[in-house]
Write an enzyme that holds these catalytic residues in place. Structure first.
Site, short mmCIF file in Angstrom:
data_model
loop_
_atom_site.label_atom_id
_atom_site.label_comp_id
_atom_site.label_asym_id
_atom_site.label_seq_id
_atom_site.Cartn_x
_atom_site.Cartn_y
_atom_site.Cartn_z
N THR A 141 12.61 16.06 43.19
CA THR A 141 11.88 17.33 43.12
C THR A 141 10.74 17.41 44.11
O THR A 141 10.27 18.50 44.43
CB THR A 141 11.31 17.56 41.70
OG1 THR A 141 10.44 16.47 41.36
CG2 THR A 141 12.41 17.69 40.68
N ARG A 153 -0.64 16.51 41.20
CA ARG A 153 -1.96 16.87 40.66
C ARG A 153 -2.83 15.60 40.59
O ARG A 153 -3.37 15.24 39.55
CB ARG A 153 -1.88 17.53 39.29
CG ARG A 153 -0.77 18.52 39.08
CD ARG A 153 -0.89 19.79 39.91
NE ARG A 153 0.10 20.74 39.42
CZ ARG A 153 1.33 20.85 39.89
NH1 ARG A 153 1.72 20.05 40.88
NH2 ARG A 153 2.18 21.73 39.40
N HIS A 155 6.17 26.02 34.46
CA HIS A 155 7.17 25.20 35.13
C HIS A 155 8.51 25.34 34.42
O HIS A 155 8.55 25.51 33.20
CB HIS A 155 6.79 23.71 35.09
CG HIS A 155 5.66 23.32 35.97
ND1 HIS A 155 5.62 23.62 37.31
CD2 HIS A 155 4.53 22.60 35.72
CE1 HIS A 155 4.50 23.13 37.84
NE2 HIS A 155 3.84 22.51 36.89
N GLY A 196 8.38 23.94 47.46
CA GLY A 196 9.78 23.76 47.83
C GLY A 196 10.23 24.89 48.75
O GLY A 196 10.30 26.04 48.33
N TYR A 215 0.15 10.48 46.29
CA TYR A 215 0.80 11.76 46.00
C TYR A 215 2.33 11.63 46.07
O TYR A 215 2.87 11.16 47.08
CB TYR A 215 0.31 12.83 46.99
CG TYR A 215 1.05 14.14 46.87
CD1 TYR A 215 0.88 14.96 45.76
CD2 TYR A 215 1.93 14.55 47.86
CE1 TYR A 215 1.56 16.15 45.64
CE2 TYR A 215 2.61 15.74 47.76
CZ TYR A 215 2.43 16.55 46.65
OH TYR A 215 3.13 17.74 46.53
#
Length: 441
Positions: A344, A388, A317, A404, A368
């Site tokens: 994000t 996750r 990441h 994204g 989530y």
């Protein structure tokens, strides 16, 4: 505050497994960094359902202000206060232009008054007990001294399904149309998996398996009741507040890892060197700077860590850190109204992206991309972004992963990115994420 220093670190998993009602919530970090916190002896817990949004806002507004600049009287991150959870759909309380959420029986939010905890400093390898009263401390120590040993059983899964891949690919194409028409720059689109476990499996069993398969610095377990729990191995912080400063740590840019060291290093270098990844990351940094600017003193918002690479078992990441000094008397409701949900996991610009997500995703996100964290009496706060993450309801698990989407995204590649992000959760269930239908031998 009453404290105790342990000579031997208690088994936090065993304590929760033995008494989930007494130790309902566990936060864990990784390696030799950060703190593990097992919250204990809840005095009151309230679960908010989807129709109770106004009651949730009132409860958040009643919590202490977070812009406290007084010196800390303890290095311990939690000394009594609250733990909280907000589902993604809480956004509808903050942004009425997003159409009403899909119906979902999973709690919209939770708030628990917590007077005690066991804390483990991973760097110093030292454990502490804290409580607001001496009686609660003694109760805590008694339970620690008498807890039986515990070993996580292997998970047994009986069924697994995922959303149709073609539906996600069609969604990517629609997002790209919105981008071409000038509505948005990027949208985080997600898809869902569902699994059925053997009836005997408990939330702590799932958490232990997930921690083994996909350790992460903002992992969380909250057993709401015998039938509902959140089990998460999140790598991302939403917001932290300390002594009047708020900071957020966005992740934007994800590449899969390789078991070959040379290839893995090349994948990492390609990610950080990608103009596309860097441009997307800078865009989301600007979004977070804008969000913080709504509640921070003008001129104090800054990027104090730029584009570092964090590596986890299955993905790399790109992360940055943005911080600002809070305006006076900012409360928890104002904090989350400005920052929630994290940019994000929506995209940019945030409001239009949330509208598009509501249009294209055909089920509620629930936990989530929501948030789970804690608040101290002194105003210190820390919370994650729930990626996750499993939602557990009886023997049923739901989880999502997203990507994204930008103008030049390849729909099939974005589909594979969702699978890369889901791989750690699938491996916890005994499934090889490279072939989502194959049980790990």
């Amino acid at each position: 505050m009453f404290t105790h220093t342990f000579a031997v670190t208690p088994d936090l998993h065993a304590l929760h497994a033995h008494s989930p009602a007494v130790f309902p919530t566990l936060l864990q970090s990784v390696a030799h960094q950060g703190w593990d916190i097992l919250f204990a002896l809840p005095r009151h817990t309230r679960l908010f359902q989807q129709h109770e949004g106004s009651e949730l806002l009132a409860a958040l507004a009643a919590l202490p202000v977070v812009a406290n600049t007084s010196p800390l009287n303890t290095p311990l991150p939690f000394t009594g206060g609250w733990v909280f959870y907000l589902a993604y759909e809480v956004l509808h309380q903050f942004e009425p232009t997003v159409p009403a959420p899909y119906a979902d029986a999973f709690p919209l939010a939770a708030l628990a008054r917590i007077p005690a905890a066991i804390l483990v400093d991973r760097e110093q390898q030292q454990a502490y007990a804290v409580a607001e009263t001496e009686a609660e401390l003694q109760q805590l120590l008694q339970m620690v001294s008498s807890v039986p040993t515990w070993q996580a059983p292997a998970l047994t899964m009986t069924a697994l399904s995922e959303d149709p891949p073609e539906a996600f690919v069609e969604g990517v194409v629609k997002v790209q149309r919105y981008i071409r028409e000038g509505d948005v720059f990027q949208v985080n689109l997600s898809r869902q998996w569902q699994a059925t476990l053997a009836p005997s499996q408990q939330a702590i069993d799932v958490f232990a398996a997930l921690r083994h398969a996909n350790p992460a610095p903002f992992s969380a377990l909250w057993q709401f009741n015998p039938h509902q729990a959140i089990v998460s191995s999140s790598p991302e912080r939403l917001v932290r507040v300390r002594q009047g400063w708020a900071d957020t740590r966005p992740i934007a840019g994800t590449h899969p890892r390789s078991s070959d060291p040379e290839q893995d290093a090349a994948l990492k270098a390609n990610m950080i060197g990608s103009l596309k990844e860097r441009a997307e990351h800078v865009m989301l940094i600007d979004l977070e700077r804008n969000d913080l600017g709504r509640i921070c003193v003008p001129g104090t918002v800054e990027v104090d860590e730029l584009m570092t690479v964090a590596s986890y078992p299955f993905v790399h990441h790109i992360e940055s850190n943005i911080r600002g000094r809070l305006q006076a008397n900012i409360n928890v409701l104002q904090l989350f109204r400005a920052l929630f949900p994290g940019g994000t996991i929506t995209g940019c610009p945030k409001v239009r992206c949330m509208q598009i997500i509501r249009e294209l995703e055909t089920t509620a996100r629930g936990a989530y991309t929501g948030s789970l964290g804690y608040l101290n009496h002194d105003g210190r706060l820390d919370s994650n972004i729930l990626i996750r993450t499993f939602m557990m309801e009886g023997d049923q698990l739901r989880f999502r992963a997203g990507a994204g989407i930008v103008a030049d995204s390849d729909p099939e590649r974005e589909l594979q990115e969702t699978r890369h992000k889901a791989r750690g959760l699938l491996r916890a269930l005994g499934v090889d994420g490279q072939d989502r239908g194959t049980l790990v031998k």
